[in-house]
Design a protein around this motif. Structure first.
Motif, short mmCIF file in Angstrom:
data_model
loop_
_atom_site.label_atom_id
_atom_site.label_comp_id
_atom_site.label_asym_id
_atom_site.label_seq_id
_atom_site.Cartn_x
_atom_site.Cartn_y
_atom_site.Cartn_z
N LEU A 39 0.81 -1.22 0.00
CA LEU A 39 0.00 0.00 0.00
C LEU A 39 0.84 1.27 0.00
O LEU A 39 0.32 2.36 -0.19
N LEU A 46 -1.33 1.98 8.50
CA LEU A 46 -2.22 0.87 8.16
C LEU A 46 -3.08 0.48 9.37
O LEU A 46 -4.29 0.33 9.25
N GLN A 61 -7.98 5.56 4.98
CA GLN A 61 -7.33 4.42 4.36
C GLN A 61 -6.42 4.89 3.23
O GLN A 61 -6.67 5.92 2.61
N PRO A 62 -5.35 4.14 2.96
CA PRO A 62 -4.43 4.53 1.88
C PRO A 62 -5.15 4.52 0.52
O PRO A 62 -6.02 3.68 0.27
N TRP A 65 -6.24 1.33 -2.07
CA TRP A 65 -6.20 0.11 -1.26
C TRP A 65 -7.02 -1.01 -1.87
O TRP A 65 -6.65 -2.17 -1.76
N VAL A 69 -5.44 -4.67 -2.36
CA VAL A 69 -5.99 -5.81 -1.61
C VAL A 69 -6.56 -6.85 -2.57
O VAL A 69 -6.40 -8.06 -2.35
#
Length: 90
Positions: A39, A46, A61-62, A65, A69
């Protein structure tokens, strides 16, 4: 009493080793460190992004993502499919 030394058959050793290898592969996890690297963020970021939104330490959140993921999930899925195929074929 017998002085015979027990001998483990090589095939039993191989099966035991294969069992361990297969179950290690099945139970393998992705670490926070690995996910953070993919990420492009720190482990701390995280972990904070994974907190409930109401938590004071929560962070956004990055970016990207979802794709990262999804790629990790696809890779894991492919690895597990290969494991299943190897085990089915004996």
């Amino acid at each position: 009493m017998s002085d015979v030394t027990p001998v483990v058959k090589l095939s039993a050793y191989k099966m035991s080793k294969d069992f361990r290898k297969a179950t290690d592969e099945l139970l393998a996890n992705i670490t926070h460190e690995e996910l953070a690297k993919v990420l492009g963020c720190s482990v701390a970021t995280l972990r904070q992004a994974r907190l409930a939104e109401a938590a004071k330490a929560h962070r956004k959140q990055p970016e990207g993502w979802e794709k990262a993921v999804a790629k990790l999930a696809e890779n894991r899925s492919a690895a597990l499919s290969k494991l299943a195929d190897r085990l089915k074929s004996g």
